[in-house]
Design an enzyme around this catalytic site. Structure first.
Site, short mmCIF file in Angstrom:
data_model
loop_
_atom_site.label_atom_id
_atom_site.label_comp_id
_atom_site.label_asym_id
_atom_site.label_seq_id
_atom_site.Cartn_x
_atom_site.Cartn_y
_atom_site.Cartn_z
N ASP A 39 0.86 -1.19 0.00
CA ASP A 39 0.00 0.00 0.00
C ASP A 39 0.89 1.24 0.00
O ASP A 39 1.76 1.39 0.87
CB ASP A 39 -0.90 0.00 1.25
CG ASP A 39 -1.70 1.28 1.38
OD1 ASP A 39 -2.82 1.32 0.85
OD2 ASP A 39 -1.20 2.23 2.00
N TYR A 44 3.17 10.30 -0.48
CA TYR A 44 4.22 9.86 0.44
C TYR A 44 5.57 10.31 -0.12
O TYR A 44 6.03 9.82 -1.16
CB TYR A 44 4.20 8.34 0.60
CG TYR A 44 2.98 7.79 1.30
CD1 TYR A 44 2.10 8.61 2.00
CD2 TYR A 44 2.67 6.43 1.24
CE1 TYR A 44 0.97 8.10 2.63
CE2 TYR A 44 1.54 5.91 1.87
CZ TYR A 44 0.70 6.76 2.56
OH TYR A 44 -0.42 6.24 3.17
N GLN A 159 -19.00 -4.76 -10.24
CA GLN A 159 -17.66 -4.60 -9.66
C GLN A 159 -17.81 -4.31 -8.17
O GLN A 159 -18.65 -3.50 -7.77
CB GLN A 159 -16.93 -3.45 -10.35
CG GLN A 159 -15.54 -3.18 -9.84
CD GLN A 159 -14.51 -4.18 -10.34
OE1 GLN A 159 -14.82 -4.99 -11.20
NE2 GLN A 159 -13.31 -4.13 -9.81
N LEU A 192 -20.50 -5.41 4.68
CA LEU A 192 -20.98 -6.80 4.73
C LEU A 192 -22.11 -7.04 3.74
O LEU A 192 -22.13 -8.06 3.04
CB LEU A 192 -21.42 -7.14 6.15
CG LEU A 192 -20.29 -7.41 7.15
CD1 LEU A 192 -20.79 -7.31 8.57
CD2 LEU A 192 -19.70 -8.80 6.89
N ARG A 194 -22.77 -5.66 0.99
CA ARG A 194 -22.36 -5.61 -0.41
C ARG A 194 -21.14 -6.48 -0.70
O ARG A 194 -20.60 -6.46 -1.80
CB ARG A 194 -22.11 -4.16 -0.83
CG ARG A 194 -23.44 -3.40 -1.01
CD ARG A 194 -23.27 -1.90 -0.93
NE ARG A 194 -24.54 -1.24 -1.20
CZ ARG A 194 -25.52 -1.10 -0.29
NH1 ARG A 194 -25.37 -1.62 0.92
NH2 ARG A 194 -26.63 -0.45 -0.60
#
Length: 311
Positions: A39, A44, A159, A192, A194
């Site tokens: 990640d 950053y 999706q 939850l 979805r």
């Protein structure tokens, strides 16, 4: 299949702001333990973190095969308190990340924040466009309200987007950063219902479950540990340490194992610095808490409602 289904159980995150040699050492340790999801974000170190990751992957091409790794990058972080959630920024930052990471695609791109003034369908159409072009394979959002998350998930169906929130056994007393969100019952219900993957950041509460206290830190780390220093979180940590002693594992392994109750697809973002810290975190991968242990931890933290929610 959503790319999130291929995430490693633990995701290597953090700002990657240390010297390049130290970052490379951390990436090596993560890979050697079987991790394969990173990640990062353009903000950053002004893209410097992505550049280091890109060089590392290129140098380790013989053993680190791109197709076996998942790279998650987060775009549209606010600047000077101003929202940057716009289609042009999304596209530009994705393109910049691809260049710095030396890759043709991102496995997942997340919106770092939301802007309720931007219609959900505008954001959804932009991300679906990028997916259709092959620049990204999956996408999601971070720190959105429950109603906006639900609307977004419905807009991009079938999706299934990734949902990224602060989630741990310790609930902070307030936002860790401006406009950041802990995964509340309302948010978890949407996740939850979805069938979304939850990417849990600050999963170890900034070292709270490794025994760190505000007095041990300075600056931003101290401020965040103060937010976790509550009676409920102290009780939860005591219970974590008690179970860890009985199971002969590090406390962080217990805290991470708690994150995955039945019915939830949770992947925790971790940021170890040493080989020992990495091993302690990865002990959670093979640690299954008993129903009694999970319930004791939830009760100590005041999170008994989670068992009802996950059913």
């Amino acid at each position: 299949m959503s790319a999130s289904m291929c995430y490693s159980p633990l995701i290597l995150g953090g700002l990657f702001l240390e010297a390049e040699a130290a970052t490379r050492a951390r990436l090596d340790m993560f890979a050697d333990l079987g991790g394969h999801t990173i990640d990062t974000a353009p903000m950053y170190d002004d893209g410097g973190s992505e550049e280091i990751i890109g060089r590392w992957m290129a140098d380790r091409r013989a053993t680190v095969r791109r197709e076996e790794w998942q790279i998650v990058s987060k775009v549209c972080h606010p600047e000077n308190g101003q929202s940057r959630v716009r289609p042009d920024v999304i596209r530009a930052e994705v393109a910049g990340s691809l260049h710095r990471l030396r890759t043709d695609y991102l496995d997942t791109v997340l919106l770092h924040r939301d802007d309720p003034n931007v219609p959900v369908h505008t954001i959804a159409d932009t991300l679906l466009d990028l997916r259709e072009s092959g620049m990204i394979r999956d996408f999601g959002v971070s720190n959105w309200s429950a109603d906006r998350l639900a609307a977004f998930a419905d807009a991009v169906a079938p999706q299934r987007p990734v949902a990224s929130y602060q989630f741990s056994l310790a609930v902070p007393a307030g936002p860790l950063w401006p406009d950041s969100r802990h995964a509340t019952a309302e948010l978890l219900k949407v996740i939850l219902e979805r069938g979304l993957c939850l990417q849990a950041w600050t999963a170890l509460a900034r070292g709270w479950f490794a025994g760190r206290n505000p007095a041990d830190s300075t600056g931003d780390s101290r401020r965040m540990l103060e937010l976790f220093d509550t009676p409920a979180n102290r009780a939860a940590r005591d219970m974590v340490f008690s179970i860890a002693r009985k199971r002969d594992v590090a406390p962080v392994a217990v805290a991470l194992a708690w994150l995955c109750p039945a019915g939830m697809d949770v992947h925790a973002v971790i940021a170890p610095r040493s080989a020992e810290q990495f091993r302690e975190c990865f002990d959670a991968v093979d640690l299954t808490l008993t129903t009694a242990e999970w319930s004791e931890l939830s009760r100590a933290a005041g999170l008994e409602w989670l068992r009802i929610l996950t059913g």
